[in-house]
Design an enzyme around this catalytic site. Structure first.
Site, PDB file in Angstrom:
ATOM      1  N   CYS A 233       0.828  -1.205   0.000  1.00 45.52           N
ATOM      2  CA  CYS A 233       0.000   0.000   0.000  1.00 45.52           C
ATOM      3  C   CYS A 233       0.864   1.256   0.000  1.00 45.52           C
ATOM      4  CB  CYS A 233      -0.941  -0.005   1.200  1.00 45.52           C
ATOM      5  SG  CYS A 233      -0.100  -0.038   2.776  1.00 45.52           S
ATOM      6  N   THR A 234       2.025   1.180   0.663  1.00 47.02           N
ATOM      7  CA  THR A 234       2.939   2.337   0.672  1.00 47.02           C
ATOM      8  C   THR A 234       3.455   2.589  -0.731  1.00 47.02           C
ATOM      9  OG1 THR A 234       3.649   1.768   2.897  1.00 47.02           O
ATOM     10  CG2 THR A 234       5.058   3.243   1.660  1.00 47.02           C
TER      11      THR A 234
END
Ligand SMILES: [Zn+2]
Length: 441
Positions: A233-234
């Protein structure tokens, strides 16, 4: 602290004399190929006194000679942090530097690990970094360090530019294991200062650790949040680091856009591929306003601390500096205090308070979940009825299988008694840790 440091340095000098002969053999001494005035900027700090110099400092030409000829530094890690450190140390006058890094260069390193070029992709980081510095800075001798834990004692100062907390804790434990106590009194000559730098996103820290004297890595373990390895997700939506951008391009854009045709795998040796990744990563970084400035600041702080300790010209950082570049710029320093019952440096076995009816699994969970221990895969052994018995060991599959049933047994069923010592080994430390079982009712 001040006086202790001074005596530490004197002890070091004594040791240095003993080690000099050895180093001559190693081929570290006697280089003369420096350019005219190369160290004038350093002499200004070492050959005159000033309002900020250490109260015990005596200006002389000796300190510079010590830095240039004798002082041996080990740099751990030649990645984003290590590249900067090596450059800063070499430009500050440290010439006997060894560097250890097990990694090879990846195309994603090139955007900020500035000692590497695209032609170096695939080569060992330590070798390329050493060659680059040696070619660039006359008289400097950076040598890749063949990792050998038995040789750490040779170094005067160790600098860590690591991104792994486990490796950092292991190094901390290693330096603690080298301490020599005579009748319970620490021999200052056995202390090897550890300068530790770390970054996470736009935050950084630099700290000075005098093993056995000041707070060690494990004393302040609660400060470290559990480590995250670039969650998808980062990379996909919230990049904070340059490498998040490169990872995004490599992992998501490459298979999606197929810039060189269907099924063409990214080739780190192909300049066109690298150029494509580089351009896209730059675009991504610009979109999220990402730069690498924080790394440089942290590592400059670490190199300064090495300089202060090696020359004794200035009072070293006492002992933890943080800065935060997330929203404006904020920096401060504080003294991290030693923890009396630190599992790494306190020299006393820690008490484990458990009920005899607790299961071994609960003890195992305590080792991994406790904020002050944060072990990864602890192996637990105990002496039961005169025999050394492995209660649980995870890292070898066959032993794990054999000892797994123990996890659901109670401590009493395992034959453990009140006051019993448990020996625990883990990847976070080179030494086995001793715990004392204290039965609660
Ligand atoms: Zn400690």
């Amino acid at each position: 602290m001040k006086l202790l440091l001074f005596s530490l340095f004197r002890e070091k000098k004594r040791r240095v004399v003993e080690l000099t002969e050895k180093m001559m053999v190693d081929g570290f001494s006697g280089r003369t190929c420096e350019s005219e005035g190369q160290w004038n900027h350093i002499k200004k700090f070492l050959e005159r006194s000033g309002p900020f110099t250490h109260p015990d400092f005596e200006p002389s030409t000796e300190s510079l000679q010590f830095m240039l000829e004798t002082c041996k530094i080990l740099v751990i890690g030649a990645g984003g942090l290590g590249c900067e450190l090596l450059k800063d140390l070499a430009l500050s006058g440290f010439r006997n530097i060894q560097v250890v890094d097990m990694d090879t260069i990846d195309v994603s390193n090139l955007n900020r690990q500035f000692l590497f070029r695209s032609k170096d992709v695939g080569r060992p980081k330590a070798n390329v970094a050493a060659d680059f510095i040696n070619n660039r800075i006359p008289g400097c001798c950076v040598v890749p360090y063949p990792f050998n834990a038995n040789l750490f004692f040779k170094f005067h100062i160790i600098v860590c530019g690591l991104d792994s907390i486990i490796a950092r804790r292991w190094m901390n434990g290693m330096l603690l294991s080298l301490l020599v106590y005579e009748d319970g009194v620490l021999d200052p000559g056995s202390i090897i200062p550890l300068i530790d730098g770390g970054t996470e996103g736009f935050k950084g820290n630099a700290r000075v650790i005098l093993p056995g004297m000041s707070a060690c890595v494990d004393c302040t373990l609660e400060l470290y949040p559990p480590q995250v390895n670039f969650p998808m997700c980062t990379i996909a939506s919230m990049p904070r680091l340059p490498e998040h951008c490169v990872e995004y391009v490599r992992m998501l854009l490459w298979p999606k856009e197929k810039p060189f045709g269907d099924g063409v795998v990214l080739d780190g040796d192909d300049p066109e591929h690298i150029q494509w990744v580089y351009q896209r990563s730059l675009e991504r970084a610009a979109e999220f306003n990402i730069t690498g400035v924080t790394y440089r600041l942290t590592q400059a702080a670490c190199a300064t601390e090495v300089f202060k300790i090696a020359t004794n010209a200035y009072i070293p950082l006492n002992n933890y500096m943080v800065f935060n570049d997330v929203d404006g710029l904020y920096t401060y320093a504080f003294e991290a205090e030693r923890k009396e019952n630190c599992s790494a440096c306190s020299q006393v076995p820690l008490d484990l308070n458990f009920c005899p009816c607790s299961k071994l699994q609960e003890v195992l969970d305590y080792f991994t979940d406790s904020a002050s221990l944060q072990m990864k895969s602890p192996a637990i052994t105990a002496t039961v009825e005169g025999k050394n018995k492995t209660l649980y060991l995870q890292s070898v599959a066959s032993i794990e299988q054999r000892t797994r049933p123990n996890l659901s047994k109670t401590l009493k069923e395992l034959g453990l008694s009140d006051g019993q010592e448990l020996a625990v080994a883990d990847v976070t430390t080179p030494q086995t840790m001793l715990f004392r079982l204290c039965f609660t009712t």
